[in-house]
Each structure stands twice: as C-alpha cells, then as structure tokens.
Write an enzyme that holds these catalytic residues in place. Sequence first.
Site, PDB file in Angstrom:
ATOM      1  N   HIS A  85       0.768  -1.356  -0.045  1.00  0.00           N
ATOM      2  CA  HIS A  85       0.168  -0.012  -0.186  1.00  0.00           C
ATOM      3  C   HIS A  85       1.346   1.219  -0.390  1.00  0.00           C
ATOM      4  CE1 HIS A  85      -3.125  -2.548   1.917  1.00  0.00           C
ATOM      5  NE2 HIS A  85      -3.241  -2.431   1.291  1.00  0.00           N
ATOM      6  N   SER A  95      -3.105  -7.238   2.622  1.00  0.00           N
ATOM      7  CA  SER A  95      -3.049  -7.242   3.872  1.00  0.00           C
ATOM      8  C   SER A  95      -3.617  -8.752   4.755  1.00  0.00           C
ATOM      9  CB  SER A  95      -4.681  -7.092   3.929  1.00  0.00           C
ATOM     10  OG  SER A  95      -3.766  -5.256   3.888  1.00  0.00           O
TER      11      SER A  95
END
Length: 165
Positions: free
Chosen positions: A24, A135
């Site tokens: 990210h 994630s």
Amino acid sequence: MADETMKKVLAIYPGSFDPVTNGHLDLIERGAKIFDRLIVSLLRNFDKQPLFTLDERVEMLREVVRPWPNVEVEMFSGLLVDYARLREADVILRGIRAVSDYEYELQMAMMNRKLNPNVETVFMMPALSYSYLSSRLVREIAHLGGPLHGLVPPVVEERLRAKVL
Ligand code: PNS
C-alpha cells in the site's frame, strides 16, 4: 510552466487497510508523485470482522503517510462514488499486483464509471517485490508467529505483534 489557476488533481485511494502494508505504501508513494493531493480513504465496513479497529487503522495510516505533505487519511462509508463526488475527487486510485486482481478491479472500475462517469479509475502497479503481498496474508503470518519484517512498516509490525499475543 505551472499556472496557479491550473486544475489540481485530487485522487482518492480507497481500501480496508487491515493493516496497511508496504505494498500500500509503495502505491501511496507513487500516487503522491503524480497527483496534487491524495486521500487514503478507509472504508467503514460494518459487515467485515476486521483485525484492527477503524481508529487503529487510521492511526497507523496517519503515522506512515507523514512523509508526504500532499497525502491525507480519511474514513468513508456508503458508495465510493458518492464519497468521491462529495470530495470532488477526479481519480480513484487502485493497485493491481497481478493478473488475478484485474478481473475484480475491472468490474469495480466499470461499475463505478456507470454510477459516476466523472470520476476516473487509475490503476498503478506496486513494485514487483510486493506483488504477492496482501493484508490477509500479513494477518495470517502474524497469527501464526511468522516473520513480518519487510512486509509492513515497523509501527504496524509492532501493533500486529501486540494484537496477536
Ligand atoms: O481493500 P479492499 O477491500 O480491496 O477495498 C475495496 C473497496 C473499499 C475499494 C470497495 O469495497 C468499495 O469501494 N466499497 C465501497 C462500497 C461501494 O462503493 N461498492 C460498490 C463498488 S462497485
């Protein structure tokens, strides 16, 4: 030469960020370079059972985006396109790691275009070294006591360790 009256391009980078990973961050860095402003927009999703609370995720995000003065962090709920309209955003930024992401991302981008033709989805690719990072895998590795170094920023690593103790 840049003109003061030139339109500034605002991009939103939506996601769950549970937790924010180095993948990210790589995308945020790339986005911050090409857009005038970038809002990392955390979805308030009441259906999912997240590992980190919204407040924890916002805190971690705010900490890790500190190096970029044109990057902010916000929460949103409801339709992404409605939020984009409210913020007067020009662009929805999404990352594509591999071909497997493409189908879902294309479907979402097309639906968002149908719902609001004024906002453009822009796909960017993170560094190849993050192409396998997610994630979900980070949460799993943390739960099973595996090494997290290089996958998430140090502040996230600390919080993950504390969370799964
Ligand atoms: O990190 P994620 O889970 O891949 O992010 C998905 C996200 C937040 C971009 C997507 O679920 C979303 O935009 N949700 C808001 C609700 C919405 O607009 N749904 C219609 C999408 S076409």
